[in-house]
Design a protein around this motif. Structure first.
Motif, PDB file in Angstrom:
ATOM      1  N   GLU A 192       0.794  -1.170  -0.142  1.00  0.00           N
ATOM      2  CA  GLU A 192       0.141   0.073  -0.049  1.00  0.00           C
ATOM      3  C   GLU A 192       0.767   1.340   0.127  1.00  0.00           C
ATOM      4  OE1 GLU A 192      -2.587  -0.300   3.367  1.00  0.00           O
ATOM      5  OE2 GLU A 192      -3.756  -1.906   2.544  1.00  0.00           O
ATOM      6  N   SER A 193       0.133   2.333  -0.448  1.00  0.00           N
ATOM      7  CA  SER A 193       0.850   3.674  -0.355  1.00  0.00           C
ATOM      8  C   SER A 193       2.413   3.668  -1.249  1.00  0.00           C
ATOM      9  CB  SER A 193       1.120   4.226   1.032  1.00  0.00           C
ATOM     10  OG  SER A 193       0.037   4.327   1.666  1.00  0.00           O
ATOM     11  N   ILE A 194       2.158   2.902  -2.184  1.00  0.00           N
ATOM     12  CA  ILE A 194       3.283   2.875  -3.099  1.00  0.00           C
ATOM     13  C   ILE A 194       3.760   4.035  -3.811  1.00  0.00           C
ATOM     14  CG2 ILE A 194       4.452   1.394  -5.155  1.00  0.00           C
ATOM     15  CD1 ILE A 194       2.451  -0.728  -4.372  1.00  0.00           C
ATOM     16  N   GLN A 195       4.890   4.570  -3.761  1.00  0.00           N
ATOM     17  CA  GLN A 195       5.349   5.862  -4.236  1.00  0.00           C
ATOM     18  C   GLN A 195       6.412   5.486  -5.099  1.00  0.00           C
ATOM     19  OE1 GLN A 195       2.313   7.651  -3.115  1.00  0.00           O
ATOM     20  NE2 GLN A 195       3.804   9.091  -3.625  1.00  0.00           N
ATOM     21  N   LEU A 196       6.623   5.789  -6.311  1.00  0.00           N
ATOM     22  CA  LEU A 196       7.645   5.338  -7.078  1.00  0.00           C
ATOM     23  C   LEU A 196       7.950   6.479  -8.197  1.00  0.00           C
ATOM     24  CD1 LEU A 196       9.808   3.395  -8.530  1.00  0.00           C
ATOM     25  CD2 LEU A 196       7.784   2.830 -10.114  1.00  0.00           C
ATOM     26  N   SER A 197       9.163   6.909  -8.117  1.00  0.00           N
ATOM     27  CA  SER A 197       9.844   8.148  -8.984  1.00  0.00           C
ATOM     28  C   SER A 197      11.222   7.638  -9.433  1.00  0.00           C
ATOM     29  CB  SER A 197       9.829   9.364  -8.256  1.00  0.00           C
ATOM     30  OG  SER A 197      10.810   9.234  -7.231  1.00  0.00           O
ATOM     31  N   THR A 198      11.515   8.097 -10.851  1.00  0.00           N
ATOM     32  CA  THR A 198      12.540   7.710 -11.533  1.00  0.00           C
ATOM     33  C   THR A 198      13.011   9.159 -12.204  1.00  0.00           C
ATOM     34  OG1 THR A 198      11.503   6.930 -13.767  1.00  0.00           O
ATOM     35  CG2 THR A 198      11.617   5.215 -11.926  1.00  0.00           C
ATOM     36  N   GLY A 199      14.398   8.950 -12.747  1.00  0.00           N
ATOM     37  CA  GLY A 199      14.881  10.058 -13.490  1.00  0.00           C
ATOM     38  C   GLY A 199      14.607   9.497 -14.892  1.00  0.00           C
ATOM     39  N   PRO A 200      15.396   9.970 -15.956  1.00  0.00           N
ATOM     40  CA  PRO A 200      15.197   9.730 -17.333  1.00  0.00           C
ATOM     41  C   PRO A 200      15.417   8.283 -17.665  1.00  0.00           C
ATOM     42  CG  PRO A 200      16.346  11.728 -17.228  1.00  0.00           C
ATOM     43  CD  PRO A 200      16.153  11.303 -15.649  1.00  0.00           C
ATOM     44  N   VAL A 201      14.732   7.492 -18.283  1.00  0.00           N
ATOM     45  CA  VAL A 201      14.750   6.220 -18.419  1.00  0.00           C
ATOM     46  C   VAL A 201      15.280   5.937 -19.862  1.00  0.00           C
ATOM     47  CG1 VAL A 201      13.503   3.962 -18.859  1.00  0.00           C
ATOM     48  CG2 VAL A 201      12.749   5.567 -16.913  1.00  0.00           C
ATOM     49  N   HIS A 202      16.623   5.520 -20.234  1.00  0.00           N
ATOM     50  CA  HIS A 202      17.126   5.229 -21.255  1.00  0.00           C
ATOM     51  C   HIS A 202      17.850   3.747 -21.228  1.00  0.00           C
ATOM     52  CE1 HIS A 202      16.333   9.316 -22.485  1.00  0.00           C
ATOM     53  NE2 HIS A 202      17.041   9.706 -21.233  1.00  0.00           N
ATOM     54  N   ASP A 203      17.955   3.417 -22.433  1.00  0.00           N
ATOM     55  CA  ASP A 203      18.736   1.839 -22.551  1.00  0.00           C
ATOM     56  C   ASP A 203      20.295   2.074 -22.067  1.00  0.00           C
ATOM     57  OD1 ASP A 203      19.841  -0.470 -22.845  1.00  0.00           O
ATOM     58  OD2 ASP A 203      18.471  -0.941 -24.620  1.00  0.00           O
ATOM     59  N   SER A 204      20.843   1.342 -21.420  1.00  0.00           N
ATOM     60  CA  SER A 204      22.378   1.604 -21.357  1.00  0.00           C
ATOM     61  C   SER A 204      22.874   2.632 -20.449  1.00  0.00           C
ATOM     62  CB  SER A 204      23.084   1.454 -22.473  1.00  0.00           C
ATOM     63  OG  SER A 204      22.846   0.057 -23.033  1.00  0.00           O
ATOM     64  N   THR A 205      21.940   3.079 -19.871  1.00  0.00           N
ATOM     65  CA  THR A 205      22.309   4.511 -18.668  1.00  0.00           C
ATOM     66  C   THR A 205      21.607   4.017 -17.492  1.00  0.00           C
ATOM     67  OG1 THR A 205      20.429   5.817 -19.302  1.00  0.00           O
ATOM     68  CG2 THR A 205      22.275   5.926 -20.729  1.00  0.00           C
ATOM     69  N   ASN A 206      22.437   4.789 -16.512  1.00  0.00           N
ATOM     70  CA  ASN A 206      21.781   4.699 -15.091  1.00  0.00           C
ATOM     71  C   ASN A 206      20.746   5.603 -14.845  1.00  0.00           C
ATOM     72  OD1 ASN A 206      23.988   2.969 -14.636  1.00  0.00           O
ATOM     73  ND2 ASN A 206      25.068   4.203 -12.996  1.00  0.00           N
ATOM     74  N   ILE A 207      19.474   5.044 -14.391  1.00  0.00           N
ATOM     75  CA  ILE A 207      18.374   5.496 -14.141  1.00  0.00           C
ATOM     76  C   ILE A 207      17.916   5.572 -12.613  1.00  0.00           C
ATOM     77  CG2 ILE A 207      15.948   5.229 -14.438  1.00  0.00           C
ATOM     78  CD1 ILE A 207      16.543   3.241 -16.580  1.00  0.00           C
ATOM     79  N   PRO A 208      18.276   6.826 -12.006  1.00  0.00           N
ATOM     80  CA  PRO A 208      17.917   6.896 -10.649  1.00  0.00           C
ATOM     81  C   PRO A 208      16.309   6.343 -10.269  1.00  0.00           C
ATOM     82  CG  PRO A 208      18.799   8.920 -11.572  1.00  0.00           C
ATOM     83  CD  PRO A 208      18.379   8.088 -12.797  1.00  0.00           C
ATOM     84  N   VAL A 209      16.323   5.688  -9.126  1.00  0.00           N
ATOM     85  CA  VAL A 209      14.903   5.160  -8.870  1.00  0.00           C
ATOM     86  C   VAL A 209      15.005   5.396  -7.208  1.00  0.00           C
ATOM     87  CG1 VAL A 209      13.537   2.863  -8.487  1.00  0.00           C
ATOM     88  CG2 VAL A 209      15.068   3.432 -10.568  1.00  0.00           C
ATOM     89  N   LYS A 210      13.601   5.641  -6.891  1.00  0.00           N
ATOM     90  CA  LYS A 210      13.269   5.963  -5.571  1.00  0.00           C
ATOM     91  C   LYS A 210      11.772   5.438  -5.157  1.00  0.00           C
ATOM     92  CE  LYS A 210      13.398   9.040  -1.431  1.00  0.00           C
ATOM     93  NZ  LYS A 210      13.449  10.413  -1.108  1.00  0.00           N
TER      94      LYS A 210
END
Length: 738
Positions: A192-210
């Motif tokens: 419950e109360s799921i909160q998800l946010s990411t930075g730019p999503v690209h193949d072969s690059t690091n994607i910040p996730v929280k």
């Protein structure tokens, strides 16, 4: 040419304006909300789902193909009135022109209020299994996939298309919920109360996730607050996926923790390489309340049977406090037990097994090395090869119960009362104790032992067991199917040694014990003193025994004890028991004299004490007790009642001659006393030993009669001399000796 180029430019500009104008007109003059019924029908026909649109649809066409859905729900065609998912809002936009190049360029993707409900019914069928399927009417069968005609020409397989490139500015999920229910088991899981946010999503690059969420279950009732952050990287062409700088933290509470809370965290680098079938977790840092651990893990053969290997290091922590902090209870132990625990080990595992190799375990004041493994989880197959420098078993055993302490105190009081006047030998002969000396509490966890599959090989530099300091101790034992076998238990004890082996069979309703032991020149007084008792005897004991018993308490085992034993004690002393004084008292009685003083000594030294025991239902019969004392020999015949730790012996002391002065003039040994067996009776608590021995006045009269008969025989010889035949003399002597 210049004019043509100008005209062409004007034409292209005009076409672009027309397209923009058409897009503007289309998006402003065409309202998709007017076509909700058609959209729902397309969802039924093409996607085979029931789509409900309760809110408005917002959209844009160029240069972004934008879409916003409000108050929408999705159900299967089999159960259109039971949506498995609904959401408050879904918003996304896609660039139009990159789609022509198989590229997906999206702006921010936002999901608000997603509610996903998964349910498995009592027949084991999940509602998600019907997604995209056309329901089958009762009595009908699902349409079969038509088989390809044999005459059709083989179609050339085209090369797979290049994967679609993803390019998303960000993904945001707010206030989402996922629930799972199993009607067959009654189990429920929720996020419950799921909160998800990411930075730019690209193949072969690091994607910040929280991400954050609250997880819960009902069997048992658990609630978990979690926070996750890191950088996700996927390389789809190489089938490699990474989660770098992973940080997971949270709190756990619920019924298993008995009102307590566990704070936890985990860090590290995760890698999944599907092409190589390898997964790794490196740089592991784990904490749970006081527990801190480092390590690394690697899994191979993911497409077959996964093989996990790695290492783990647990920093020193207080295990007892940790267990208490998570609402669990350890068995009662000595003060300070499990307060310092530290572990370094290699780890290997499969879906069915787990092993710790190259163990370096510090447990309080002890250090262990070796290997521990569970070879089969289903069979609980435990294997252990451990070596320790020192280990005190007593501090980890439960303390004696109130019942056992009460019985011990009662027995000590009995012995003390009996012992008060025993040294001087002036008190009446003590009675055999009647109180039970053994506990009736349950001794063995039979149910657990019946399932045990164990093979253990343990060695200790020094082992303290039941307060006995055992050097170079070794233990080898196996157990399977309810039969436990002690292959070897051996060690050095007070410059002596011991070895034991046997079996414990827990398959019958009453467990059956079979034990063989041998002690070699172990100081008897040291063993008794280690139990907190005053030893009645000193000396080096050698003992061989074979015994059996059945039951699940100390008392039951003793009551059913049967077997044989032989013992020898060399160079010993009967403490606080002066047999010479007892003999002196008997001689003085026959001499009709009174002892002139108190005993000059309290102990009786002996060269050898030996005998054989036959045990029947807890009573050990000893018909051949022999004690060699300078100047005399002691013979004994009696019983030791192990059920109450009492004894009842008839003892005879034979004077071999005047090899030493008697302690009192009233009992000087003359020739007439040599060879006479002087009777003693030893009865009372076993702890008293020879202190429970007194002159047996009932049998002393027989000695007096014998002495009187000998004196008459001497007078017959003097009077008759050679005047009568030897046969007549013997007849007369025999007459007076009857």
């Amino acid at each position: 040419m210049k004019a043509f180029g100008k005209i062409l430019g004007l034409v292209l500009l005009g076409l672009l304006l027309i397209i923009v104008a058409a897009g503007f007109a289309l998006t402003h003059l065409f309202d998709p909300n007017d076509y909700k019924d058609e959209i729902r029908q397309i969802a039924r026909d093409k996607a085979h789902i029931e789509l409900t649109l309760n809110g408005d649809i917002g959209w844009s066409l160029f240069p972004w193909l934008g879409l916003e859905l409000h108050e929408a729900s999705v159900a299967t065609l089999a159960k259109p009135a039971e949506p498995f998912a609904d959401l408050q809002m879904l918003g996304l936009s896609v660039r139009v022109l990159p789609l022509l190049r198989r590229e997906v360029q999206m702006s921010d993707v936002r999901v608000e209020g997603l509610n996903l409900r998964l349910n498995r019914d009592k027949n084991g069928h999940g509602n998600w299994e019907d997604i995209g399927k056309v329901p089958v009417a009762p009595g009908e069968t699902a349409p079969a996939t038509p088989a390809a005609a044999a005459s059709e020409p083989t179609v050339a397989v085209e090369k797979p298309a290049q994967p679609i490139r993803l390019d998303i500015d960000s993904l945001t999920v707010n206030n989402a919920r996922v629930a799972y229910t199993d009607e067959l088991t009654g189990k429920q899981f929720s996020a419950e109360s799921i909160q998800l946010s990411t930075g730019p999503v690209h193949d072969s690059t690091n994607i910040p996730v929280k991400a954050t969420a609250f997880l819960g279950t009902n069997q048992p009732v658990l609630r978990v607050r979690t926070e996750l952050s890191g950088e996700l990287r996927f390389e789809r062409a190489l089938q490699r996926y990474k989660f770098e700088d992973l940080k997971l933290s949270g709190e756990l509470a619920g019924d298993p923790l008995q009102g307590k809370t566990m704070t936890f965290s985990a860090q590290g680098q995760l890698l999944l390489d599907k092409a190589a079938n390898v997964a790794e977790w490196t740089g592991i840092k784990i904490s749970a309340n006081q527990l801190r651990a480092l390590g690394e893990l690697k899994a191979n053969d993911l497409d077959k049977t996964p093989q996990i290997s790695g290492g783990i290091s647990i920093a020193q922590f207080d295990l007892a406090k940790f267990v208490d902090s998570i609402g669990q209870t350890l068995p009662k132990m000595g003060e300070g037990s499990l307060s310092k625990v530290e572990l370094v080990s290699r780890v290997a595992a499969t879906p069915t097994s787990l092993s710790f190799d190259n163990i370096n375990l510090k447990l309080d004041d002890s250090s262990f090395s070796g290997r521990i493994a569970i070879e089969d989880f289903a069979k609980q197959s435990l294997r252990a090869i451990l070596k320790a420098d020192t280990f005190n078993v007593d501090r980890y055993l439960p303390p004696k119960s109130a019942q056992a302490n009460s019985a011990t105190q009662t027995r000590q009081a009995e012995v003390a009362n009996t012992e008060a006047g025993a040294v001087a030998g002036t008190t009446p002969l003590p009675d055999k104790p009647s109180k039970t000396a053994w506990s009736t509490e349950r001794l063995l966890p039979v149910e657990r032992l019946a399932k045990l599959d164990v093979d253990a090989d343990l060695t200790f530099g020094q082992l303290t067991l039941d307060k006995l300091p055992i050097q170079n101790a070794a233990l080898k034992a196996t157990g399977q199917g309810g039969l436990l076998t002690l292959t070897n238990l051996s060690g050095d004890l007070y410059n002596g040694g011991f070895v034991a082996n046997g079996t414990l069979d827990v398959r019958p309703s009453a467990p059956v014990l079979n034990l063989q032991t041998r002690l070699n020149r172990v100081p008897a007084e040291k063993i008794i003193e280690s139990q907190g008792k005053n030893p009645p005897v000193k000396g080096l004991v050698t003992l061989t025994s074979t015994v059996t018993g059945s039951g699940n308490s100390q008392q039951a085992l003793i009551d059913t004890l049967n077997g044989n034993a032989s013992f020898v004690i060399n160079n010993g002393v009967l403490l606080n028991a002066n047999l010479e004084q007892q003999l002196c008292k008997g001689i003085a009685t026959l001499n009709r004299k009174t002892l002139s003083g108190e005993p000059r000594g309290r102990d009786t030294p002996f060269e050898e004490l030996k005998g054989n025991l036959t045990v029947r239902n807890g009573v050990a019969s000893n018909p051949d007790l022999k004690v060699r004392i300078p100047g005399m020999t002691v013979n004994g015949d009696g019983d030791i009642d192990l059920r109450v730790l009492g004894m009842d012996y008839r003892v005879g002391i034979i004077v071999e001659g005047d090899t030493s002065a008697m302690p009192d003039p009233a009992c000087q040994v003359g020739d007439k006393f040599v060879g006479i067996e002087w009777p003693l009776r030893c009865r009372g608590p076993l702890e008293l030993g020879a202190k429970a021995c007194r002159i047996d006045n009932d049998r002393l009269g027989q000695v007096a009669s014998k002495l009187a008969g000998n004196k008459l025989s001497e007078k017959i010889d003097e009077k008759l001399g050679d005047k009568v035949s030897p046969e007549l003399k013997d007849a007369l002597k025999g007459l007076f000796k009857r």
